[in-house]
Scaffold this motif. Structure first.
Motif, PDB file in Angstrom:
ATOM      1  N   MET A 148       0.848  -1.173   0.000  1.00  0.00           N
ATOM      2  CA  MET A 148       0.000   0.000   0.000  1.00  0.00           C
ATOM      3  C   MET A 148       0.895   1.239   0.000  1.00  0.00           C
ATOM      4  O   MET A 148       1.745   1.402   0.842  1.00  0.00           O
ATOM      5  N   LYS A 149       0.680   2.114  -0.974  1.00  0.00           N
ATOM      6  CA  LYS A 149       1.510   3.307  -1.093  1.00  0.00           C
ATOM      7  C   LYS A 149       0.788   4.570  -0.650  1.00  0.00           C
ATOM      8  O   LYS A 149       1.379   5.621  -0.554  1.00  0.00           O
ATOM      9  N   VAL A 150      -0.523   4.437  -0.379  1.00  0.00           N
ATOM     10  CA  VAL A 150      -1.315   5.570   0.098  1.00  0.00           C
ATOM     11  C   VAL A 150      -2.054   5.119   1.343  1.00  0.00           C
ATOM     12  O   VAL A 150      -2.741   4.107   1.338  1.00  0.00           O
ATOM     13  N   GLY A 151      -1.899   5.877   2.418  1.00  0.00           N
ATOM     14  CA  GLY A 151      -2.591   5.562   3.655  1.00  0.00           C
ATOM     15  C   GLY A 151      -3.659   6.608   3.945  1.00  0.00           C
ATOM     16  O   GLY A 151      -3.605   7.727   3.445  1.00  0.00           O
ATOM     17  N   ILE A 152      -4.616   6.218   4.744  1.00  0.00           N
ATOM     18  CA  ILE A 152      -5.660   7.141   5.193  1.00  0.00           C
ATOM     19  C   ILE A 152      -5.469   7.303   6.690  1.00  0.00           C
ATOM     20  O   ILE A 152      -5.405   6.322   7.424  1.00  0.00           O
ATOM     21  N   GLU A 153      -5.356   8.542   7.132  1.00  0.00           N
ATOM     22  CA  GLU A 153      -5.179   8.782   8.558  1.00  0.00           C
ATOM     23  C   GLU A 153      -5.948  10.020   8.980  1.00  0.00           C
ATOM     24  O   GLU A 153      -6.386  10.808   8.141  1.00  0.00           O
ATOM     25  N   ALA A 154      -6.110  10.149  10.282  1.00  0.00           N
ATOM     26  CA  ALA A 154      -6.837  11.291  10.843  1.00  0.00           C
ATOM     27  C   ALA A 154      -5.862  12.215  11.558  1.00  0.00           C
ATOM     28  O   ALA A 154      -4.909  11.760  12.189  1.00  0.00           O
ATOM     29  N   LEU A 155      -6.113  13.487  11.444  1.00  0.00           N
ATOM     30  CA  LEU A 155      -5.352  14.499  12.162  1.00  0.00           C
ATOM     31  C   LEU A 155      -6.339  15.550  12.632  1.00  0.00           C
ATOM     32  O   LEU A 155      -7.024  16.176  11.797  1.00  0.00           O
ATOM     33  N   LYS A 156      -6.438  15.708  13.923  1.00  0.00           N
ATOM     34  CA  LYS A 156      -7.352  16.691  14.524  1.00  0.00           C
ATOM     35  C   LYS A 156      -8.784  16.507  14.036  1.00  0.00           C
ATOM     36  O   LYS A 156      -9.487  17.463  13.736  1.00  0.00           O
ATOM     37  N   GLY A 157      -9.211  15.249  13.918  1.00  0.00           N
ATOM     38  CA  GLY A 157     -10.588  14.956  13.550  1.00  0.00           C
ATOM     39  C   GLY A 157     -10.907  15.054  12.073  1.00  0.00           C
ATOM     40  O   GLY A 157     -12.053  14.916  11.665  1.00  0.00           O
ATOM     41  N   ARG A 158      -9.895  15.275  11.245  1.00  0.00           N
ATOM     42  CA  ARG A 158     -10.075  15.375   9.793  1.00  0.00           C
ATOM     43  C   ARG A 158      -9.259  14.290   9.105  1.00  0.00           C
ATOM     44  O   ARG A 158      -8.176  13.919   9.570  1.00  0.00           O
ATOM     45  N   LEU A 159      -9.763  13.813   7.986  1.00  0.00           N
ATOM     46  CA  LEU A 159      -9.057  12.780   7.241  1.00  0.00           C
ATOM     47  C   LEU A 159      -8.040  13.395   6.289  1.00  0.00           C
ATOM     48  O   LEU A 159      -8.230  14.497   5.782  1.00  0.00           O
ATOM     49  N   ARG A 160      -6.972  12.645   6.071  1.00  0.00           N
ATOM     50  CA  ARG A 160      -5.980  13.047   5.088  1.00  0.00           C
ATOM     51  C   ARG A 160      -5.349  11.801   4.495  1.00  0.00           C
ATOM     52  O   ARG A 160      -5.386  10.715   5.078  1.00  0.00           O
ATOM     53  N   LEU A 161      -4.778  11.965   3.322  1.00  0.00           N
ATOM     54  CA  LEU A 161      -4.057  10.882   2.663  1.00  0.00           C
ATOM     55  C   LEU A 161      -2.573  11.043   2.951  1.00  0.00           C
ATOM     56  O   LEU A 161      -2.041  12.154   2.945  1.00  0.00           O
ATOM     57  N   LYS A 162      -1.926   9.939   3.190  1.00  0.00           N
ATOM     58  CA  LYS A 162      -0.490   9.929   3.446  1.00  0.00           C
ATOM     59  C   LYS A 162       0.171   9.162   2.312  1.00  0.00           C
ATOM     60  O   LYS A 162      -0.096   7.982   2.103  1.00  0.00           O
ATOM     61  N   PHE A 163       1.006   9.839   1.548  1.00  0.00           N
ATOM     62  CA  PHE A 163       1.732   9.226   0.445  1.00  0.00           C
ATOM     63  C   PHE A 163       3.109   8.816   0.961  1.00  0.00           C
ATOM     64  O   PHE A 163       3.810   9.622   1.566  1.00  0.00           O
ATOM     65  N   TYR A 164       3.473   7.591   0.718  1.00  0.00           N
ATOM     66  CA  TYR A 164       4.700   7.077   1.289  1.00  0.00           C
ATOM     67  C   TYR A 164       5.942   7.633   0.598  1.00  0.00           C
ATOM     68  O   TYR A 164       5.913   8.011  -0.562  1.00  0.00           O
ATOM     69  N   LYS A 165       7.001   7.660   1.339  1.00  0.00           N
ATOM     70  CA  LYS A 165       8.239   8.334   0.949  1.00  0.00           C
ATOM     71  C   LYS A 165       8.815   7.857  -0.374  1.00  0.00           C
ATOM     72  O   LYS A 165       9.439   8.620  -1.088  1.00  0.00           O
ATOM     73  N   LEU A 166       8.598   6.615  -0.707  1.00  0.00           N
ATOM     74  CA  LEU A 166       9.165   6.089  -1.950  1.00  0.00           C
ATOM     75  C   LEU A 166       8.623   6.807  -3.181  1.00  0.00           C
ATOM     76  O   LEU A 166       9.258   6.824  -4.232  1.00  0.00           O
TER      77      LEU A 166
END
Length: 54
Positions: free
Chosen positions: A1-19
Motif C-alpha cells: 500500500m503506497k497511500v494511507g488514510i489517517e486522521a489528524l485533529k478529527g479530519r481525514l488526510r491521505l499519506k503518500f509514502y516516501k518512496l
C-alpha cells in the motif's frame, strides 16, 4: 500500500509514502470529518488510484 488514510485533529488526510517522492513525506488534506462513512468513501476512491501508482 503506497497511500494511507489517517486522521489528524478529527479530519481525514491521505499519506503518500516516501518512496513516491524521493524520500519526502507528503500529505493531502481531504477536509472531511473522521467518520466511519467518510473512511469508506475515501477507501473506495483511493484504492483504484493506488493501482495507477504502481
Amino acid at each position: 500500500m503506497k497511500v494511507g488514510i489517517e486522521a489528524l485533529k478529527g479530519r481525514l488526510r491521505l499519506k503518500f509514502y516516501k518512496l513516491l517522492f524521493n524520500g519526502n513525506q507528503k500529505y493531502l488534506s481531504l477536509s472531511l470529518a473522521d467518520t466511519a462513512e467518510n473512511r469508506v468513501v475515501i477507501e473506495i476512491k483511493v484504492r483504484p488510484a493506488e493501482l495507477d501508482i504502481n
